[in-house]
Design an enzyme around this catalytic site. Structure first.
Site, PDB file in Angstrom:
ATOM      1  N   ASP A  76      49.526  33.518  40.747  1.00 45.06           N
ATOM      2  CA  ASP A  76      48.209  32.762  41.084  1.00 45.06           C
ATOM      3  C   ASP A  76      46.937  33.051  40.249  1.00 45.06           C
ATOM      4  O   ASP A  76      46.925  33.988  39.469  1.00 45.06           O
ATOM      5  CB  ASP A  76      47.687  33.043  42.508  1.00 45.06           C
TER       6      ASP A  76
ATOM      7  N   GLU B 233      47.318  37.100  44.622  1.00 43.55           N
ATOM      8  CA  GLU B 233      46.970  38.271  44.277  1.00 43.55           C
ATOM      9  C   GLU B 233      45.198  38.350  44.348  1.00 43.55           C
ATOM     10  O   GLU B 233      44.608  39.211  44.909  1.00 43.55           O
ATOM     11  CB  GLU B 233      47.336  38.900  42.946  1.00 43.55           C
TER      12      GLU B 233
HETATM   13 ZN   LIG Z   1      44.964  39.539  37.655  1.00 41.64          ZN
END
Ligand SMILES: [Zn+2]
Length: 413
Positions: free
Chosen positions: A81, A176
């Site tokens: 992401d 993340e």
């Molecule tokens: Zn990163």
């Protein structure tokens, strides 16, 4: 290994932004599109078990080539992401070949200019090939540089079965950037003794230390009544909270006045009403004692402010966010040591850095998978001026391959 650029350019075009406060996991379906294509690519390379699970974790295995039986399984991780802070759709990566050191003006927004004097890390890149976005979006080198490096290293190892190594596990993870990258990560299923996130910055860097982090919620209770008839009755929780916030240290202990190994206390959200005002704070330090000291300061200041307002009351809650991964990595010294040796074998000088934040690796370390962070060549994270150098990415691929060999050479290390 120059395939790493071709891969990176292809991956950068996927819109894989994650979003905060999503009801789904992963937070956006677009991440799954990229993850499924990655799984197909890995299968094409011969990693036949590559699969995306119901949470959006892609795991795959590079089968061992060693004849030894005592070689541990190691892993490599990257997140797919990109940050919700900057636009991530319609990324047009641009390769600036053999950069001559001149200002890089990004074509879609002439105010977006990468200058050597603003970004000292560029000094080492003169003559190298630099990739940027076009000025209106992030590039997504954080962390697609890491994804491209891991896939390229996997392709290299699959094409060179003569290189002895143990079982290598790969995981690509979603979300993340919204702090949920490890929410459903199954360390047992991953099955590695240790792992490396390829999500760092400049050449040769290894990060074995993160902040220890808590969040605090300080809630002030007042008493509300009609303001026309409030004399002697009303207690305004907003004013109590304001007195508290104003009493927090300005010149020390703040993100805007600290650097290096100093920690801080950081109020970042206030929800205010006369009856009830809550202040959320981040508390950060490398040492647990430092964290406890800072929480004691916040506690004392909150009670002091409350004491100045008759009828006010305060509640204080502390929630653990993550801990300094050094606590875990110190107990498994070979994990970082092998990384340093691999970096040297790639012709680089290892440079230790402490992260002024957390990583998925920090969380994984405490979940039983010691996971330091290695350089991937990423710069200007979460910015329209994000850049990555092709030569740095190639070095990161080399480091991955060296690491796989090293764990085979001295498995008991
Ligand atoms: Zn990163």
């Amino acid at each position: 290994m120059s395939d790493v650029l071709e891969r990176f350019l292809r991956y950068a075009r996927y819109d894989t932004q994650s979003v905060e406060n999503s009801a789904t996991y992963p937070s956006t379906d677009a991440q799954l599109v990229f993850l499924r294509d990655l799984a197909a690519e890995l299968c094409g390379l011969g990693l036949t078990d590559a699969e995306v699970d119901e949470h959006g974790y892609l795991m795959a295995t590079i089968p061992p080539t060693t004849t030894r039986r005592d070689v541990p399984t190691i892993g490599f991780l990257a997140h797919v992401d990109t940050s919700p802070e900057v636009a991530g759709a319609g990324v047009t990566p641009i390769v600036h070949r053999a950069w001559d050191g001149r200002d890089l003006v990004l074509p879609d927004d002439p105010s977006a200019v990468l200058r050597l004097r603003d970004h000292p890390a560029l000094a080492a890149q003169v003559g190298h090939d630099i990739v940027t976005a076009s000025g209106t979006t992030l590039l997504g080198a954080d962390n697609k540089a890491g994804v491209a490096e891991i896939v390229t290293a996997a392709a290299f190892l699959m094409n060179h079965p003569d290189i002895p190594h143990g079982t290598i596990r790969i995981a690509f993870t979603p979300d993340e950037e919204v702090g949920r990258g490890t929410a459903h990560f199954d360390v047992g299923r991953f099955g590695a003794r240790c792992a490396y996130t390829m999500d760092g910055g400049g050449l040769g860097e290894i990060e074995t230390e993160s902040f220890s982090a808590d969040s605090m919620t300080v809630t002030f209770h007042g008493f509300n009544t009609h303001p026309g008839y409030a004399r002697g009755l009303m207690t305004n929780a907003i004013k109590v909270a304001a007195a508290f916030i104003d009493s927090l240290p300005h010149d020390t202990l703040s993100p805007e006045t600290t650097e290096g190994r100093e920690g801080f206390v950081h109020p970042y959200v206030v929800q205010a009403s006369v009856d009830r005002t809550s202040v959320k704070l981040l508390v950060r330090d490398y040492a647990r004692e430092g964290l406890a000291e800072k929480e004691a300061v916040v506690d004392a200041l909150a009670r002091q402010a409350t004491g100045r307002f008759p009828g006010a009351r305060v509640e204080i809650a502390v929630e653990e966010s993550y801990r300094n991964m050094r606590d875990v990595l110190d107990a498994h010294p070979a994990v970082a040591e092998n990384a340093r040796v691999a970096i040297r074998r790639a012709g680089l000088e290892p440079r230790s850095r402490s992260i002024r934040g957390g990583t998925d690796g920090a969380r994984l370390s405490f979940m039983g998978l010691p996971t330091p962070n290695l350089f991937a060549g990423e710069h200007n994270f979460h910015s329209r001026l994000e850049w990555v150098s092709v030569q740095d990415m190639e070095k990161a691929v080399e480091v991955i391959v060296h690491l796989c060999r090293l764990w085979e050479e001295s498995p008991g290390a």
